[in-house]
Design a protein around this motif. Structure first.
Motif, PDB file in Angstrom:
ATOM      1  N   GLN A  92       0.862  -1.185   0.000  1.00 22.41           N
ATOM      2  CA  GLN A  92       0.000   0.000   0.000  1.00 22.41           C
ATOM      3  C   GLN A  92       0.898   1.235   0.000  1.00 22.41           C
ATOM      4  O   GLN A  92       1.885   1.279   0.739  1.00 22.41           O
ATOM      5  N   VAL A  93       0.522   2.214  -0.818  1.00 25.62           N
ATOM      6  CA  VAL A  93       1.277   3.463  -0.923  1.00 25.62           C
ATOM      7  C   VAL A  93       0.316   4.606  -0.649  1.00 25.62           C
ATOM      8  O   VAL A  93      -0.796   4.639  -1.182  1.00 25.62           O
ATOM      9  N   LEU A  94       0.758   5.547   0.184  1.00 27.03           N
ATOM     10  CA  LEU A  94      -0.072   6.688   0.552  1.00 27.03           C
ATOM     11  C   LEU A  94       0.810   7.919   0.684  1.00 27.03           C
ATOM     12  O   LEU A  94       1.690   7.968   1.526  1.00 27.03           O
ATOM     13  N   GLN A  95       0.574   8.907  -0.175  1.00 28.73           N
ATOM     14  CA  GLN A  95       1.328  10.152  -0.082  1.00 28.73           C
ATOM     15  C   GLN A  95       0.782  10.972   1.075  1.00 28.73           C
ATOM     16  O   GLN A  95      -0.404  11.268   1.138  1.00 28.73           O
ATOM     17  N   THR A  96       1.655  11.330   2.015  1.00 26.00           N
ATOM     18  CA  THR A  96       1.234  12.070   3.205  1.00 26.00           C
ATOM     19  C   THR A  96       1.619  13.541   3.161  1.00 26.00           C
ATOM     20  O   THR A  96       1.008  14.364   3.829  1.00 26.00           O
ATOM     21  N   GLU A  97       2.645  13.871   2.408  1.00 24.16           N
ATOM     22  CA  GLU A  97       3.098  15.246   2.188  1.00 24.16           C
ATOM     23  C   GLU A  97       3.609  15.320   0.758  1.00 24.16           C
ATOM     24  O   GLU A  97       3.770  14.298   0.092  1.00 24.16           O
ATOM     25  N   GLU A  98       3.920  16.525   0.288  1.00 32.07           N
ATOM     26  CA  GLU A  98       4.357  16.661  -1.096  1.00 32.07           C
ATOM     27  C   GLU A  98       5.541  15.757  -1.428  1.00 32.07           C
ATOM     28  O   GLU A  98       5.578  15.153  -2.488  1.00 32.07           O
ATOM     29  N   LYS A  99       6.503  15.649  -0.524  1.00 31.74           N
ATOM     30  CA  LYS A  99       7.700  14.847  -0.803  1.00 31.74           C
ATOM     31  C   LYS A  99       7.870  13.680   0.156  1.00 31.74           C
ATOM     32  O   LYS A  99       8.971  13.211   0.378  1.00 31.74           O
ATOM     33  N   THR A 100       6.753  13.174   0.712  1.00 33.61           N
ATOM     34  CA  THR A 100       6.802  12.044   1.637  1.00 33.61           C
ATOM     35  C   THR A 100       5.690  11.063   1.316  1.00 33.61           C
ATOM     36  O   THR A 100       4.543  11.471   1.116  1.00 33.61           O
ATOM     37  N   ILE A 101       6.041   9.777   1.262  1.00 37.37           N
ATOM     38  CA  ILE A 101       5.026   8.738   1.111  1.00 37.37           C
ATOM     39  C   ILE A 101       5.212   7.683   2.193  1.00 37.37           C
ATOM     40  O   ILE A 101       6.332   7.413   2.633  1.00 37.37           O
ATOM     41  N   GLY A 102       4.115   7.120   2.614  1.00 37.21           N
ATOM     42  CA  GLY A 102       4.125   5.980   3.513  1.00 37.21           C
ATOM     43  C   GLY A 102       3.865   4.732   2.689  1.00 37.21           C
ATOM     44  O   GLY A 102       3.009   4.736   1.803  1.00 37.21           O
ATOM     45  N   VAL A 103       4.617   3.681   2.962  1.00 33.57           N
ATOM     46  CA  VAL A 103       4.472   2.424   2.234  1.00 33.57           C
ATOM     47  C   VAL A 103       4.370   1.303   3.256  1.00 33.57           C
ATOM     48  O   VAL A 103       5.143   1.267   4.213  1.00 33.57           O
TER      49      VAL A 103
END
Length: 122
Positions: free
Chosen positions: A92-103
């Motif tokens: 699962q991939v989720l962008q949390t900020e412009e230059k940060t993603i949680g995977v």
């Protein structure tokens, strides 16, 4: 084991809905995302691991980690949101900020749950 994974996926789905309604925009173009993760449950619990991805639009290519050289397609490129399966497990991939993603990676054999925080490198 499946109950834990289903619970994590349920919580992640709620977060995906909240993020998708926000005004985040993905970093445009061909980008490398890199960072570390922690095995939060299962084999190797507490260990730190690394992951590097290349994301072009909504296509993710794993440059390192347990799915190296495999690809998944995200359902959204702006913000980056989606899920997919590789030989290693469910991602699962989720962008949390412009230059940060949680995977998040949920593996079944060996059972483990890994959460990564990746930053855009280019």
């Amino acid at each position: 084991m499946k109950t834990v994974i289903q619970g994590i996926i349920g919580i992640s789905s709620i977060a995906l809905n909240l993020i998708s309604s926000s005004n985040l925009s993905a970093v445009a173009g061909n980008h490398i995302w890199q960072g570390t993760g922690r095995i939060i449950n299962g084999a190797g619990e507490g260990s730190t691991v690394e992951l590097t991805l290349r994301i072009v639009n909504n296509e993710v290519t794993f440059l390192s980690g347990p799915s190296q050289n495999e690809r998944i397609i995200l359902r959204s490129a702006s913000p980056l949101i989606g899920e997919g399966k590789t030989k290693a497990g469910s991602w699962q991939v989720l962008q949390t900020e412009e230059k940060t993603i949680g995977v998040t990676l949920a593996q079944e054999n060996p059972y483990r749950l890994i959460r990564y925080i990746l930053k855009a490198q280019s």
